[in-house]
Design a protein around this motif. Structure first.
Motif, mmCIF file in Angstrom:
data_model
loop_
_atom_site.group_PDB
_atom_site.id
_atom_site.type_symbol
_atom_site.label_atom_id
_atom_site.label_comp_id
_atom_site.label_asym_id
_atom_site.label_seq_id
_atom_site.Cartn_x
_atom_site.Cartn_y
_atom_site.Cartn_z
ATOM 1 N N GLU A 222 0.823 -1.216 0.000
ATOM 2 C CA GLU A 222 0.000 0.000 0.000
ATOM 3 C C GLU A 222 0.858 1.269 0.000
ATOM 4 N N LEU A 223 2.170 1.111 0.168
ATOM 5 C CA LEU A 223 3.068 2.278 0.196
ATOM 6 C C LEU A 223 3.641 2.600 -1.174
ATOM 7 N N ASP A 224 3.304 1.809 -2.183
ATOM 8 C CA ASP A 224 4.032 1.892 -3.450
ATOM 9 C C ASP A 224 3.388 2.738 -4.544
ATOM 10 N N THR A 225 2.349 3.497 -4.212
ATOM 11 C CA THR A 225 1.822 4.395 -5.250
ATOM 12 C C THR A 225 2.286 5.824 -4.972
ATOM 13 N N ARG A 226 2.231 6.644 -5.991
ATOM 14 C CA ARG A 226 2.598 8.059 -5.884
ATOM 15 C C ARG A 226 1.546 8.897 -6.602
ATOM 16 N N LEU A 227 1.447 10.157 -6.211
ATOM 17 C CA LEU A 227 0.570 11.092 -6.918
ATOM 18 C C LEU A 227 1.424 11.928 -7.857
ATOM 19 N N VAL A 228 1.074 11.907 -9.133
ATOM 20 C CA VAL A 228 1.816 12.725 -10.102
ATOM 21 C C VAL A 228 0.868 13.745 -10.739
ATOM 22 N N MET A 229 1.455 14.733 -11.378
ATOM 23 C CA MET A 229 0.733 15.802 -12.105
ATOM 24 C C MET A 229 -0.122 16.694 -11.201
ATOM 25 N N ARG A 230 0.164 16.651 -9.898
ATOM 26 C CA ARG A 230 -0.575 17.516 -8.975
ATOM 27 C C ARG A 230 -0.427 18.998 -9.358
ATOM 28 N N PRO A 231 0.789 19.454 -9.716
ATOM 29 C CA PRO A 231 0.914 20.879 -10.065
ATOM 30 C C PRO A 231 0.080 21.263 -11.288
ATOM 31 N N LYS A 273 3.045 0.221 -24.107
ATOM 32 C CA LYS A 273 4.350 -0.369 -23.788
ATOM 33 C C LYS A 273 4.304 -1.105 -22.449
ATOM 34 N N ILE A 274 3.585 -0.542 -21.495
ATOM 35 C CA ILE A 274 3.505 -1.166 -20.173
ATOM 36 C C ILE A 274 2.546 -2.363 -20.202
ATOM 37 N N MET A 275 1.331 -2.102 -20.649
ATOM 38 C CA MET A 275 0.283 -3.122 -20.558
ATOM 39 C C MET A 275 0.484 -4.266 -21.555
ATOM 40 N N MET A 276 0.981 -3.951 -22.750
ATOM 41 C CA MET A 276 1.131 -5.000 -23.766
ATOM 42 C C MET A 276 2.508 -5.657 -23.693
ATOM 43 N N ASN A 277 3.561 -4.799 -23.592
ATOM 44 C CA ASN A 277 4.930 -5.344 -23.661
ATOM 45 C C ASN A 277 5.511 -5.661 -22.279
ATOM 46 N N GLY A 278 4.888 -5.168 -21.223
ATOM 47 C CA GLY A 278 5.409 -5.442 -19.880
ATOM 48 C C GLY A 278 6.676 -4.672 -19.545
ATOM 49 N N ASP A 279 6.858 -3.542 -20.240
ATOM 50 C CA ASP A 279 8.014 -2.657 -19.992
ATOM 51 C C ASP A 279 7.712 -1.798 -18.766
ATOM 52 N N MET A 280 7.976 -2.300 -17.578
ATOM 53 C CA MET A 280 7.376 -1.711 -16.387
ATOM 54 C C MET A 280 7.909 -0.339 -15.983
ATOM 55 N N ASP A 281 9.103 0.024 -16.444
ATOM 56 C CA ASP A 281 9.698 1.284 -15.994
ATOM 57 C C ASP A 281 9.609 2.398 -17.032
ATOM 58 N N VAL A 282 8.812 2.156 -18.071
ATOM 59 C CA VAL A 282 8.832 3.079 -19.196
ATOM 60 C C VAL A 282 8.026 4.360 -18.942
ATOM 61 N N GLY A 283 7.125 4.318 -17.981
ATOM 62 C CA GLY A 283 6.318 5.508 -17.717
ATOM 63 C C GLY A 283 5.397 5.304 -16.540
ATOM 64 N N ALA A 284 4.510 6.300 -16.339
ATOM 65 C CA ALA A 284 3.590 6.271 -15.194
ATOM 66 C C ALA A 284 2.302 5.557 -15.584
ATOM 67 N N TRP A 285 1.908 4.592 -14.793
ATOM 68 C CA TRP A 285 0.627 3.898 -15.057
ATOM 69 C C TRP A 285 -0.210 3.870 -13.775
ATOM 70 N N SER A 286 -1.518 4.081 -13.966
ATOM 71 C CA SER A 286 -2.449 4.168 -12.840
ATOM 72 C C SER A 286 -2.455 2.891 -12.016
ATOM 73 N N CYS A 287 -2.470 3.061 -10.726
ATOM 74 C CA CYS A 287 -2.565 1.912 -9.817
ATOM 75 C C CYS A 287 -3.045 2.433 -8.468
ATOM 76 N N GLY A 288 -3.930 1.681 -7.823
ATOM 77 C CA GLY A 288 -4.471 2.118 -6.540
ATOM 78 C C GLY A 288 -3.661 1.608 -5.359
ATOM 79 N N MET A 289 -3.832 2.286 -4.210
ATOM 80 C CA MET A 289 -3.210 1.842 -2.954
ATOM 81 C C MET A 289 -3.621 0.420 -2.605
ATOM 82 N N VAL A 290 -4.760 0.022 -3.170
ATOM 83 C CA VAL A 290 -5.322 -1.296 -2.907
ATOM 84 C C VAL A 290 -4.397 -2.423 -3.382
ATOM 85 N N ALA A 291 -3.386 -2.078 -4.174
ATOM 86 C CA ALA A 291 -2.382 -3.085 -4.557
ATOM 87 C C ALA A 291 -1.870 -3.804 -3.314
ATOM 88 N N GLY A 292 -1.821 -3.096 -2.188
ATOM 89 C CA GLY A 292 -1.378 -3.703 -0.929
ATOM 90 C C GLY A 292 -2.280 -4.832 -0.445
#
Ligand SMILES: Cc1cc2nc3c(=O)[nH]c(=O)nc-3n(C[C@H](O)[C@H](O)[C@H](O)COP(=O)(O)O)c2cc1C
Length: 323
Positions: A222-231, A273-292
């Motif tokens: 549950e600690l592994d998400t971040r908020l981006v684009m807030r500004p 790239k993330i969802m199809m190719n599994g390139d996990m570090d290529v960009g920001a992808w939505s995910c909830g705290m519920v991953a925990g």
């Protein structure tokens, strides 16, 4: 279990799968609907009316149960062909539309004439009331925990759901942070008529995404998400990774001067790239705290059956046993 939502949508269980970019294809929507929930195809992932029509037709070959289509209104200068997308939803005989991003007022007459139920997903009570006032049939109340865009008010579901219950007369489902039977029973206790899940449904056998994505969700806490684009006032909750850390560094360095162009590399066009190719570090992808709270990768039916049978024991044994 019968609620105003199961009755309204003609489904067996009060569980909805929210629209998800490059996840909500026919395979997942059909699996959720076949398991007794409401599956939703993500309209904008298809991009054009022709492709969305084909995806709706493909979903029909996989299920004879009701399913919906999500249409997200994006803050963009070159909007997708919304009239065309809504027209193929109507022509395809889809009876439920989930809208998000902005209220669907402009499209309500067309959708209502076609007998479509409109569920508007929103992150604030005032937006839910607006949706009610323009004739939406239900709302999906998306708390601060949620994967994707939680809005700018930062109200978690323990406050947001009872507040929604105090104000609304149309039914609503709880969205954001929902994973299991405990989520469902708690949501019902707070006045919701069901729940909407995003992140949890990605970690299922049928979700048509790369295994790396499913494994990343199971591995995350549950600690592994971040908020981006807030500004930019376009806040998105995403899974932390190298690209997200780079993006946050840029946000820190540029402060109020940050522009979308500064972070385009980390956010634009990264989903395939993330969802199809599994390139996990290529960009920001939505995910909830519920991953925990996601520990496994079951089939959709196993997940939904487990939620419903555990909800039954929470209600009839644990809660009833308190008396
Ligand atoms: C990978 C991903 C992509 C999403 N894409 C969309 C989208 O295109 N449109 C939309 O309305 N919501 C989108 N959402 C939000 C979900 O529909 C849902 O509201 C949210 O995931 C609920 O929070 P949860 O992840 O805690 O279950 C997305 C969520 C995720 C995790």
């Amino acid at each position: 279990m019968k609620t105003r939502i199961t009755e309204m949508l003609g489904i067996e269980h009060p569980i909805i799968q929210g629209g998800m970019h490059f996840v909500g294809f026919a395979e997942l929507a059909a699996a959720v609907s076949n398991a007794g929930g409401l599956g939703i195809i993500t309209g904008l992932t298809q991009g054009t009316p022709e492709k969305l029509a084909a995806e709706i037709a493909r979903c029909r070959t996989m299920t004879d149960k009701p399913f919906g289509v999500n249409i997200t209104f994006l803050p963009t200068l070159t909007p997708p062909d919304y009239p065309g997308l809504f027209q193929v939803i109507i022509d395809g005989g889809v009876k439920v539309v989930e809208t998000a991003g902005n209220n669907p007022q402009q499209w309500m007459p067309m959708l209502k004439d076609a007998g479509i139920k409109v569920i508007h997903k929103c992150t604030a009570v005032r937006h839910a009331l607006k949706a009610q006032s323009i004739g939406c049939d239900a709302v999906s109340v998306d708390g601060f925990e949620c994967g994707g865009h939680p809005g700018e008010d930062d109200i978690p579901n323990f406050i947001l759901l009872p507040r929604a219950a105090d104000e609304l007369s149309i039914p609503f489902v709880a969205s954001g942070g929902m994973a299991d039977a405990r989520s469902l029973v708690a949501a019902l206790a707070m006045g919701a008529e069901g729940m909407n899940m995003g992140t949890r449904f990605i970690a299922t056998k049928e979700a048509p995404v790369h295994e790396n994505v499913k494994k990343a969700i199971v591995a995350a806490s549950e600690l592994d998400t971040r908020l981006v684009m807030r500004p930019l006032r376009n806040t998105e909750r995403v899974m932390n990774n190298a690209a997200v850390e780079r993006l946050l560094e840029k946000e820190k360095a540029l402060g109020a001067n940050l522009k979308f162009e500064d972070i385009i590399e980390e956010v634009a066009g990264v989903y395939p790239k993330i969802m199809m190719n599994g390139d996990m570090d290529v960009g920001a992808w939505s995910c909830g705290m519920v991953a925990g709270l996601v520990y496994d990768i079951p089939t959709v039916k196993e997940l939904i059956d487990r939620i419903m049978s555990e909800a039954d024991s929470i209600i009839h044994q644990r809660l009833n046993g308190l008396y």
